[in-house]
Design a protein around this motif. Sequence first.
Motif, PDB file in Angstrom:
ATOM      1  N   LEU A 136       0.831  -1.211   0.000  1.00  0.00           N
ATOM      2  CA  LEU A 136       0.000   0.000   0.000  1.00  0.00           C
ATOM      3  C   LEU A 136       0.867   1.264   0.000  1.00  0.00           C
ATOM      4  O   LEU A 136       0.579   2.220  -0.729  1.00  0.00           O
ATOM      5  CB  LEU A 136      -0.935  -0.005   1.210  1.00  0.00           C
ATOM      6  N   ALA A 137       1.927   1.251   0.799  1.00  0.00           N
ATOM      7  CA  ALA A 137       2.828   2.406   0.836  1.00  0.00           C
ATOM      8  C   ALA A 137       3.501   2.601  -0.513  1.00  0.00           C
ATOM      9  O   ALA A 137       3.617   3.734  -1.003  1.00  0.00           O
ATOM     10  CB  ALA A 137       3.858   2.230   1.945  1.00  0.00           C
ATOM     11  N   GLN A 138       3.938   1.516  -1.138  1.00  0.00           N
ATOM     12  CA  GLN A 138       4.568   1.608  -2.454  1.00  0.00           C
ATOM     13  C   GLN A 138       3.613   2.164  -3.500  1.00  0.00           C
ATOM     14  O   GLN A 138       4.030   2.857  -4.423  1.00  0.00           O
ATOM     15  CB  GLN A 138       5.075   0.234  -2.904  1.00  0.00           C
ATOM     16  N   GLN A 139       2.351   1.872  -3.341  1.00  0.00           N
ATOM     17  CA  GLN A 139       1.356   2.354  -4.295  1.00  0.00           C
ATOM     18  C   GLN A 139       0.880   3.764  -3.974  1.00  0.00           C
ATOM     19  O   GLN A 139       0.067   4.320  -4.696  1.00  0.00           O
ATOM     20  CB  GLN A 139       0.166   1.405  -4.336  1.00  0.00           C
ATOM     21  N   GLY A 140       1.361   4.323  -2.870  1.00  0.00           N
ATOM     22  CA  GLY A 140       0.990   5.691  -2.525  1.00  0.00           C
ATOM     23  C   GLY A 140      -0.257   5.815  -1.672  1.00  0.00           C
ATOM     24  O   GLY A 140      -0.696   6.929  -1.391  1.00  0.00           O
ATOM     25  N   ASP A 141      -0.816   4.701  -1.231  1.00  0.00           N
ATOM     26  CA  ASP A 141      -2.000   4.757  -0.360  1.00  0.00           C
ATOM     27  C   ASP A 141      -1.524   4.815   1.091  1.00  0.00           C
ATOM     28  O   ASP A 141      -1.573   3.831   1.831  1.00  0.00           O
ATOM     29  CB  ASP A 141      -2.903   3.550  -0.609  1.00  0.00           C
ATOM     30  N   ARG A 142      -1.039   5.983   1.466  1.00  0.00           N
ATOM     31  CA  ARG A 142      -0.427   6.162   2.788  1.00  0.00           C
ATOM     32  C   ARG A 142      -1.423   5.950   3.934  1.00  0.00           C
ATOM     33  O   ARG A 142      -1.067   5.401   4.964  1.00  0.00           O
ATOM     34  CB  ARG A 142       0.202   7.551   2.905  1.00  0.00           C
TER      35      ARG A 142
END
Length: 191
Positions: free
Chosen positions: A50-56
């Motif tokens: 999720l972090a890698q995809q930008g969904d912080r």
Amino acid sequence: MRRLRWLGLRWRAVAWLVLERRERALALFDQLLQEFPDDLYGLASRAHVLAQQGDRAAARHAFERLLELDPANGQHWFNHGFLLEEAGEFAPAEASFRRATELSPQLDRAWYGLGLVLIRLRRLDEAAEALKRNTQLQPMSPYGWYQLARVHVDRHEPEEARRIIRHLHRFEPKVAAQLERETGLAVAHTG
């Protein structure tokens, strides 16, 4: 049978990650967590994707769940602190990084993160201490040295900054040169 199911979901998700198909991996981690809601590996992996995809926000929620289930893991605290720092929430990030360093004192990235947050909070003496610890743990990484030199400049300690620049010239001459340009501190060194 449940163990085989868990292994199958886990390894299929990892395979998709290796192939850089994060959406498919995420779907499998979601499925794994539906069947095994407290699985630490699944939660941590899902949070990273999720972090890698930008969904912080979702990543942060996943790390908070990890901290509920596994509060003695310094790596989880570091990751949580990283997301908080990235969001500009410096006081909570400091708390997470401090907890990470308490639980995992050898986790150099947690010391570095703590140093960066303390710089942002303008607590330079504490930042210098955290960055010194980072450089002790990672003496050949220029990042901690760079930030520590900047802190010394901000604390009006040019000789300490020059000492670091000389040190960096031995193994990271480009970073040393960058510091010289940015700080205006010329340092005589031998090539």
